[in-house]
Scaffold this motif. Structure first.
Motif, PDB file in Angstrom:
ATOM      1  N   ARG A  30     -12.272  11.732  -3.286  1.00 60.04           N
ATOM      2  CA  ARG A  30     -12.489  10.114  -3.203  1.00 60.04           C
ATOM      3  C   ARG A  30     -12.671   9.516  -1.779  1.00 60.04           C
ATOM      4  NH1 ARG A  30      -8.053   9.751  -7.116  1.00 60.04           N
ATOM      5  NH2 ARG A  30      -6.753  10.719  -5.333  1.00 60.04           N
TER       6      ARG A  30
ATOM      7  N   VAL B 298     -10.557  10.224 -11.657  1.00 59.13           N
ATOM      8  CA  VAL B 298     -10.842  10.186 -10.087  1.00 59.13           C
ATOM      9  C   VAL B 298     -10.240   8.860  -9.536  1.00 59.13           C
ATOM     10  CG1 VAL B 298     -13.047  11.498 -10.322  1.00 59.13           C
ATOM     11  CG2 VAL B 298     -12.914   9.117 -10.571  1.00 59.13           C
ATOM     12  N   HIS B 299      -9.521   8.117 -10.353  1.00 58.86           N
ATOM     13  CA  HIS B 299      -9.045   6.959  -9.827  1.00 58.86           C
ATOM     14  C   HIS B 299      -7.734   7.333  -9.352  1.00 58.86           C
ATOM     15  CE1 HIS B 299     -12.241   4.964 -11.155  1.00 58.86           C
ATOM     16  NE2 HIS B 299     -12.245   5.702 -12.438  1.00 58.86           N
ATOM     17  N   LYS B 300      -7.131   6.385  -8.185  1.00 53.90           N
ATOM     18  CA  LYS B 300      -5.694   6.689  -7.642  1.00 53.90           C
ATOM     19  C   LYS B 300      -4.704   5.539  -8.232  1.00 53.90           C
ATOM     20  CE  LYS B 300      -4.352   8.096  -3.326  1.00 53.90           C
ATOM     21  NZ  LYS B 300      -4.698   8.533  -1.896  1.00 53.90           N
TER      22      LYS B 300
ATOM     23  N   ARG C 135     -15.969   7.231  -1.135  1.00 53.96           N
ATOM     24  CA  ARG C 135     -15.720   5.934  -0.770  1.00 53.96           C
ATOM     25  C   ARG C 135     -16.610   5.887   0.537  1.00 53.96           C
ATOM     26  NH1 ARG C 135     -12.978   4.098   3.021  1.00 53.96           N
ATOM     27  NH2 ARG C 135     -11.976   5.906   3.567  1.00 53.96           N
TER      28      ARG C 135
ATOM     29  N   VAL D 116      -0.708  21.739  -8.810  1.00 57.46           N
ATOM     30  CA  VAL D 116      -0.763  20.316  -8.803  1.00 57.46           C
ATOM     31  C   VAL D 116      -1.126  19.766  -7.662  1.00 57.46           C
ATOM     32  CG1 VAL D 116       0.563  18.382  -9.624  1.00 57.46           C
ATOM     33  CG2 VAL D 116       0.873  20.591 -10.712  1.00 57.46           C
TER      34      VAL D 116
ATOM     35  N   GLU E  83      -3.923  10.946 -12.231  1.00 56.62           N
ATOM     36  CA  GLU E  83      -4.904  12.302 -12.296  1.00 56.62           C
ATOM     37  C   GLU E  83      -3.879  13.245 -12.707  1.00 56.62           C
ATOM     38  OE1 GLU E  83      -6.213  11.715  -8.174  1.00 56.62           O
ATOM     39  OE2 GLU E  83      -4.549  13.046  -7.601  1.00 56.62           O
ATOM     40  N   ILE E  84      -2.575  13.325 -12.275  1.00 59.04           N
ATOM     41  CA  ILE E  84      -1.782  14.464 -12.661  1.00 59.04           C
ATOM     42  C   ILE E  84      -1.204  14.075 -14.071  1.00 59.04           C
ATOM     43  CG2 ILE E  84       0.549  15.523 -12.424  1.00 59.04           C
ATOM     44  CD1 ILE E  84       0.065  15.008  -9.328  1.00 59.04           C
TER      45      ILE E  84
ATOM     46  N   GLN F  77       0.903  -1.228   0.252  1.00 59.40           N
ATOM     47  CA  GLN F  77      -0.025  -0.021   0.139  1.00 59.40           C
ATOM     48  C   GLN F  77       0.878   1.240  -0.113  1.00 59.40           C
ATOM     49  OE1 GLN F  77      -3.376   0.702   0.256  1.00 59.40           O
ATOM     50  NE2 GLN F  77      -3.949  -1.418  -0.305  1.00 59.40           N
TER      51      GLN F  77
ATOM     52  N   PRO G 150       1.053  10.579  -9.849  1.00 63.41           N
ATOM     53  CA  PRO G 150      -0.343   9.825  -9.753  1.00 63.41           C
ATOM     54  C   PRO G 150      -1.008  10.102 -11.513  1.00 63.41           C
ATOM     55  CG  PRO G 150      -0.227  11.254  -8.087  1.00 63.41           C
ATOM     56  CD  PRO G 150       0.896  11.511  -8.846  1.00 63.41           C
TER      57      PRO G 150
ATOM     58  N   PRO H 294     -16.784   0.683  -8.942  1.00 64.37           N
ATOM     59  CA  PRO H 294     -16.477   1.841  -8.399  1.00 64.37           C
ATOM     60  C   PRO H 294     -15.932   1.849  -7.018  1.00 64.37           C
ATOM     61  CG  PRO H 294     -19.004   1.935  -8.876  1.00 64.37           C
ATOM     62  CD  PRO H 294     -18.146   0.875  -9.440  1.00 64.37           C
ATOM     63  N   ASP H 295     -16.483   0.766  -6.316  1.00 68.68           N
ATOM     64  CA  ASP H 295     -15.792   0.419  -4.812  1.00 68.68           C
ATOM     65  C   ASP H 295     -14.286   0.190  -4.742  1.00 68.68           C
ATOM     66  OD1 ASP H 295     -18.798  -0.231  -4.348  1.00 68.68           O
ATOM     67  OD2 ASP H 295     -17.719  -0.188  -2.360  1.00 68.68           O
TER      68      ASP H 295
ATOM     69  N   GLU I  91     -13.033  14.788 -14.763  1.00 68.04           N
ATOM     70  CA  GLU I  91     -11.932  14.444 -14.044  1.00 68.04           C
ATOM     71  C   GLU I  91     -11.462  13.101 -13.877  1.00 68.04           C
ATOM     72  OE1 GLU I  91     -11.262  16.891 -10.583  1.00 68.04           O
ATOM     73  OE2 GLU I  91     -10.656  18.453 -11.787  1.00 68.04           O
TER      74      GLU I  91
ATOM     75  N   LEU J 283      -1.189   4.951 -10.601  1.00 60.50           N
ATOM     76  CA  LEU J 283      -0.117   5.567 -10.622  1.00 60.50           C
ATOM     77  C   LEU J 283       0.487   5.518 -12.141  1.00 60.50           C
ATOM     78  CD1 LEU J 283       1.993   4.879  -7.506  1.00 60.50           C
ATOM     79  CD2 LEU J 283       0.723   6.822  -7.794  1.00 60.50           C
TER      80      LEU J 283
ATOM     81  N   LEU K 188     -10.284   3.087  -4.248  1.00 63.45           N
ATOM     82  CA  LEU K 188      -9.306   3.113  -3.429  1.00 63.45           C
ATOM     83  C   LEU K 188      -8.200   1.856  -3.148  1.00 63.45           C
ATOM     84  CD1 LEU K 188     -10.112   5.250  -0.437  1.00 63.45           C
ATOM     85  CD2 LEU K 188      -8.488   5.763  -2.117  1.00 63.45           C
ATOM     86  N   PHE K 189      -8.747   0.839  -3.700  1.00 61.97           N
ATOM     87  CA  PHE K 189      -8.328  -0.425  -3.202  1.00 61.97           C
ATOM     88  C   PHE K 189      -7.601  -1.347  -4.419  1.00 61.97           C
ATOM     89  CE2 PHE K 189      -9.825   0.173   0.623  1.00 61.97           C
ATOM     90  CZ  PHE K 189     -11.030   0.501   0.470  1.00 61.97           C
ATOM     91  N   ASN K 190      -7.193  -0.497  -5.575  1.00 61.43           N
ATOM     92  CA  ASN K 190      -6.511  -1.203  -6.515  1.00 61.43           C
ATOM     93  C   ASN K 190      -4.881  -1.009  -6.435  1.00 61.43           C
ATOM     94  OD1 ASN K 190      -5.550   1.246  -8.220  1.00 61.43           O
ATOM     95  ND2 ASN K 190      -8.088   1.365  -8.017  1.00 61.43           N
TER      96      ASN K 190
ATOM     97  N   ARG L 115      -8.805  15.985  -5.011  1.00 56.64           N
ATOM     98  CA  ARG L 115      -9.200  14.756  -5.431  1.00 56.64           C
ATOM     99  C   ARG L 115      -9.085  13.766  -4.521  1.00 56.64           C
ATOM    100  NH1 ARG L 115      -5.555  15.713 -10.057  1.00 56.64           N
ATOM    101  NH2 ARG L 115      -6.757  17.143 -11.596  1.00 56.64           N
TER     102      ARG L 115
ATOM    103  N   ARG M 197     -20.996   4.896   0.641  1.00 60.44           N
ATOM    104  CA  ARG M 197     -21.574   3.653   0.507  1.00 60.44           C
ATOM    105  C   ARG M 197     -21.971   3.128   2.079  1.00 60.44           C
ATOM    106  NH1 ARG M 197     -21.264   2.906  -4.804  1.00 60.44           N
ATOM    107  NH2 ARG M 197     -19.689   4.615  -5.079  1.00 60.44           N
TER     108      ARG M 197
END
Lengths: 800, 800
Positions: free
Chosen positions: A80, B631-633, A84, A69, B751-752, A38, B749, B794-795, B629, B635, B798-800, A76, A87
């Motif tokens: 997020r 929105v996913h986290k 999250r 940036v 997003e950037i 993580q 990231p 979408p859940d 945008e 890299l 944060l966990f990928n 963001r 739900r």
């Protein structure tokens, strides 16, 4: 899941020394988390925790540039987090919905507040302006118009005369006419003007020094990512609102339009504190401020679309489409709030409502372009003269006595303005009168035309609707008006130069427009008389027959005003749209564009900067102009630090430095950040760490973390190495390391570099050569370089 | 000075094999120059020379993405060259002035041409539409209105009846009424409709396949930096113009607004060929196309400001302020050209001129929001249904018979549309009738109100101006109209789904607006009758007294139209401004905003994409949505190629490869470019070379440069090393090396990264880790990644 449990367990662990969330930084935890896979994503979460410390990591010092940036990343992350949690419970769902709508709520609040303030300012300024002339016996808080509103003695022709309204001469010496009355009124006018302007400058000096000027240069700078604490604070708001009323009422040659933008931005900034989303994020807050500046223009002119385009074209730096839509909403709310307050008493949204009935002829484009040239010349000369005067103020003893300066200018303005009708009235009244067609203003001197002499119908037969519509010779009133207008033109031109930049709130829109309107009306009257006396000339032949109404002097005044405003501010689309919203007719857009375009070209040929950019440069704000292209052919290597003769770049190695060494580096240098490299030999870039973050983190660690001493190693790597037995535990600061610094090669042309800085909103950028870190370029380096290049001989563009 | 002389001596040396400027590439020259310290800056000049070869270096293949950074650099070089020469001669000075004004000239030309074409299309479509009903005896080229224009027998009430105009039944069977006449007219209507639609689809298929559809999805893609050759060519222009007329006249449920944008963009693209500045530069040309799309909407609705905002909000990708100003100019020119052609015969700029006289009440916001919800629902459902239908067309045998498809749909449309008055008339006539207030349309069924029954003044006493202004009960005509409108609503909703996407030019604005207008008018009539029969209800109490006119069904129709259009296209500001320009009253902006905002929210909740984005995705164009945008986290390391299991990144070393090795690399891989590194071991980045440039340069060198054989070394360094005696001379290709590739770290990231790609308009970006080159991310990788992330739960954000 890991990071969640983490947050929940540490949430309540605050201790007396402010070392909350301490565990978050213990290297063992970080190492443990990185084993779970993580760590890559975890670094930002830890940054969030760091902020929980209240330690100031991730905030900015005054007079510093923000990192767009990073701010956007932070937002963001926040977003997020909310989606999250959504739900998980109903409360969180409601919170997320309220978060989504908080932007709209904020816009609504800004619109309502700004509209209300603008209405209040209008009413108060109107009342105080009239107080210079006399007072209402029914109640001193009535202005002249309201005072005579319900009076039975008032006729439509003389709607400004009623027994309830007493001029100062009537009240004191009991006469309305004659030399003594004139002298008393004159004296009272000057005294009130002095009083108002003194109060204004005194309040500004004593309570809110930031409340002076128009505020637009500073707002542009702030929107581009600069921090000026207190510039948009509540004291500035209160003092600027009050002193704006006083300054306008004092009769100084200034307007309320620019300061209204400042007032609206103050509202925006203050309301931002209600919502965490905007309070904590400098980038999000700037989106709100962009919308607020649209609101300011919307209430200043009653032109919501024009306001949004003004914000887009002139003020804003980062203007996403979402902001466009919200600005539009806020601008509308503000406009309707203002209309329901109805400060002008005419149910109109707009400051100068104009309705023209005569179409324009293609040949008239020639005088229109002439007005454009005049506007451009005046704009360029005004900027030069004003900047020269401001420089002199800064350089000489003049700058040390701002109160005296205001008093002197105010005295001169009042003394010179009173004898001339057109300077005695306020700027917006003057413009309004000059814009109007004669059919609506029969009582004005400007409409004192003689009877129809030759051709056409006799004047007596003209029906009500067409009175004043046919071309007629100028009567004595018009001749007087022309002389007075010519004097007013010279006076306004001279006095505005010294007024703008004094320590009172002062906008430029109204004085510039007044100058243009006077010039335009003069040209319009000239054209009209030319057409009347020489309607047989070829150029008038066919479209300007005797008895017809073919020239509208009010239109010329409007075009002149637009041209002068365009010359001073270099606005284009937004100016045309604002004027279009004033007149409401698409027909006049072509003349408007012709005048505004000519004005911009002429002014640009004489000097590239608009008044706001000139003041930004005068004050030395770090503003990277988004409109101007960088045209020189230099490379990143020519701009970056260190230069060839300088000592090498100060870098931090990712695992080889101790706390003491770092503290030494910090105290020896004044750089705002340091690149982190793998090793001093390879110079391979790992990341970037900000000085402020480093200082705060080391301080915190020394205070709160056990075993951190001067010889502790500072580690920026993912895995904390095991120290030799007996050595102090290392301090892992990977959490504050920016792992994604942007790097360009040394061969990157500066034009591209400048583009990258502008579009991404960078503070600094690292320079590499063949994969080795070579140097760094900051926004200030770029600004300095641009100034240098601009000063050089343009011939050298290709040969440096 | 060096590079100048260089150019002059080589300028005329062309030889038969096309090896002009060969010397420019000889390594000895390059080495010589680099000693003079010019090599750093010289690389771009040499690139210019390479283009002189006509070799295609620096151009793009079809269906490729352009490199914005390179295009903009090229333009700045051109500009520098011109301003440098300016000082040398009068001719050069004139050239530089003409260059500066060429943009404006281009805008003028586009405005004139598009305005003229739009006028022509309007006139021709009007004529052909009327031809379905009958013919003019004075000349078959007159439409119905023109035919009866000068007829003495025409009264104002029945201005569409005159003896010169014969319906087909009158001409063939000699009767105007009765069953046989109806059958003949019906038949002729269907036959003409079939003929027109068949001609349209035949022309499109035979001559210009790109002329079908609305064109806006493709234009959006092109503006974002994609190349589709021929999409904006002259054949497309000619065929689209003709078939648009035919398609509109055939009575299919489509509009001309979207295709007009395509037509204007074709004009823009064609005129670009007149000016080197725009012909040779893909980035500059896209600025012109942005302006052209504003022109398209400007002529479609007579709304210049709305058109510019449409281009800004909906179509454009890169929209600098300079373009804003020019777009505005072009949009105005086009609007005035259209007005001087006067295709609607009413001297109005706008398609639907509306004037409402009744203010709206705050309580009415409730039905307005209902209309917004309807619009949003319809928009979202329409998009789903249409995309599902288009997918089915692509997947099944349906797609193989486009002509048959058009014929069937056209037959169905004509057969079903004829019996109902409101579907028989064209879409814009329908909208126009529904928008209008009753006082202007007394002859219409929609205005067949009964006499005032209770309260208020008796109907007979109403003066001319207030006829129809007071609330009255609906008469039988209104009841018929309501039924017909309800049927028309269902019909339009169904038929539009299958019509949009067929192989004829088809816009969506008019059908969407028609659906909304019908729904809005129905709701408006309902509200009106409710207010009439129940004016004592609490909700009507106080503002809707008997005899007063308080509900304007036309306003409801307008809001419904705006809501439906908003739901389908997701336009916001531009839609409100277009509607504002139609009505000209600021009062209706608040209801408009309420309806459009609700519609957008509802539609966004059901599906995030507008119809254009959905079609872009359907067609698989590489379009990086600027509004949404990321929105996913994730890299950069998760997206870059090569993946962990892939073979390592294909790189070129700066001095270690031979021509043969390079040719092998090129034939083994299909990448569009290769990073150049110092050595395969260190993986330190030097630059980036494009496959196309490499292929062309090696081919050219083999053809034209002596001694280049398979074992020649290819060098990318500044200084060409001396080869061992007997070895073939090396080939120095530093000229085609991009020395400033952008590199990000693997921890950046996404997003950037997405932000950087969007804002700088990159094609690819290199990824480094601790200073070593690790991989590459292309625009396609990003698009693929975004699609992947959108499909995931979408859940998992944060966990990928």
């Amino acid at each position: 899941v890991d990071s969640m449990g983490f947050m929940l367990t540490t949430e309540n662990s605050v201790d007396a020394t402010g070392c909350r969330f301490l565990r978050a930084l213990l290297p063992s935890d970080l190492a443990g988390r990185s084993k779970g896979g993580q760590a890559q994503n975890g670094s930002v979460d830890v940054l969030d925790l760091l902020q929980g410390w209240g330690s100031g990591v991730g905030t900015y010092d005054d007079f510093n540039t923000i990192d767009w940036v990073r701010e956007k990343s932070k937002d963001r992350d926040r977003h997020r987090e909310i989606s999250r949690k959504r739900r998980q419970s109903i409360t969180a769902l409601l919170l997320s919905v309220s978060d989504a709508f908080s932007g709209w709520l904020l816009m609504l609040l800004i619109g309502l507040m700004s509209g209300a303030l603008a209405g209040g300012i209008d009413i108060a300024a109107h009342w105080l302006t009239d107080l210079k002339e006399g007072v209402c016996l029914n109640g001193f808080w009535f202005n002249h118009e309201h005072c005579c509103w319900n009076s039975k003695e008032t006729t439509f022709q003389e709607r400004h005369r009623c027994p309830q309204w007493k001029s100062w001469a009537e009240l004191t010496v009991g006469v309305t006419e004659g030399a003594s009355a004139y002298v008393v009124n004159y004296l009272m006018y000057v005294i009130w003007a002095l009083l108002f302007s003194f109060l204004a400058v005194f309040l500004v000096r004593a309570f809110a020094p930031y409340a002076c000027g128009s505020g637009i240069p500073e707002i542009k700078t702030i929107l581009s990512g600069f921090i000026i604490r207190g510039y948009l604070g509540k004291w500035t708001l209160v003092i600027k609102t009050i002193t704006l009323v006083l300054a306008v009422a004092s009769g100084l040659s200034l307007g309320k339009e620019g300061p209204l933008v400042h007032v609206a931005c103050c509202c925006g900034n203050i309301f931002c504190h209600l919502f965490t989303k905007y309070r904590k994020n400098e980038a999000k807050r700037r989106e709100v401020l962009s919308a607020a500046s649209a609101v300011g223009v919307s209430v200043a002119f009653g032109a919501p679309i024009g306001g949004v385009l003004f914000s887009l074209e002139e003020v804003s730096y980062y203007f996403p489409l979402k902001t466009l839509w919200r600005s539009f909403f806020a601008a509308l709310v503000a406009a309707f709030t203002l209309r329901s307050i109805n400060p002008f008493g005419n149910s109109r949204l707009v400051l100068f409502y104009v309705e023209f009935h005569t179409p324009w002829h293609l040949l008239e484009l020639f005088p229109f372009v002439l007005l454009g040239i005049f506007g451009g010349l005046w704009g360029a000369l005004f900027i030069r003269a004003n900047i020269a005067w401001c420089r002199r103020r800064k350089a000489t003893r003049l700058g040390r006595y701002p109160v005296l300066e205001v008093a002197v200018v105010s005295l001169a303005t009042a003394v010179l303005a009173f004898p001339n009708d057109y300077t005695r009235m306020s700027g917006s009244e003057l413009i309004s009168e000059l814009f109007n067609d004669c059919s609506l203003l029969d009582s004005s001197k400007l409409c004192d035309y003689g009877p129809l002499a030759k051709g056409g119908e006799p004047a007596g037969n003209l029906s009500e609707g067409t009175v004043g519509q046919a071309e007629r010779p100028a009567g004595p009133g018009v001749y007087t008006a022309v002389w007075q207008l010519a004097m007013a033109l010279l006076f306004k031109m001279a006095i505005t130069v010294v007024t703008f930049g004094m320590k009172v709130p002062s906008g430029l829109f109204i004085p510039s427009m007044a100058v243009g309107a006077v010039a335009g009306r003069l040209l319009g009257i000239g054209m009209e008389q030319l057409a009347y006396y020489h309607h047989d000339w070829d150029m008038f032949h066919g479209w300007c027959s005797p008895g017809a109404h073919c020239i509208t002097p009010g239109l010329y005044a409007m075009l002149g005003a637009a041209a002068c405003l365009g010359g001073v501010t270099r606005m284009t689309v937004s100016l045309v749209v604002i004027m279009f919203e004033l007149t409401g007719g698409l027909e006049y857009i072509v003349p408007l564009m012709a005048a505004v375009m000519t004005s911009k070209w002429v002014a640009d040929a004489l000097g590239r900067e608009g008044i706001y950019e000139a003041h930004i440069r005068l004050n030395g704000y770090p503003f990277l102009e988004p409109k101007e292209e960088f045209v020189h052919k230099t490379l990143a290597t020519d701009v970056m630090r260190p230069r060839r003769s300088d000592p090498p770049l100060s870098v931090v190695t990712q695992d080889g430095m101790t706390v003491e060494e770092l503290e030494g580096l910090i105290s020896d240098t004044s750089y705002s950040g340091f690149p982190v490299v793998v090793s001093p030999e390879s110079h391979r870039l790992v990341g970037f760490v900000l000085r402020r973050d480093l200082v705060i983190s080391i301080d915190n660690a020394r205070r709160c973390q056990e075993g951190i001493v001067g010889v502790s190693r500072v580690i920026f790597t993912e895995h904390t190495p095991v120290e030799a037995q007996g050595a102090p535990p290392p301090l892992n600061l990977r959490a504050i390391l920016d792992l994604s610094p942007l790097a360009i090669t040394d061969h990157t042309p500066m034009e591209i570099t400048v583009d990258i800085f502008r579009k991404l909103g960078l503070r600094q950028c690292l320079v590499t050569q063949n994969g080795r870190l070579l140097g760094i370029i900051t926004k200030k380096d770029i600004l300095k370089h641009m100034a240098q290049m601009a000063n050089r001989d343009p011939d050298s563009i290709l040969f440096n």
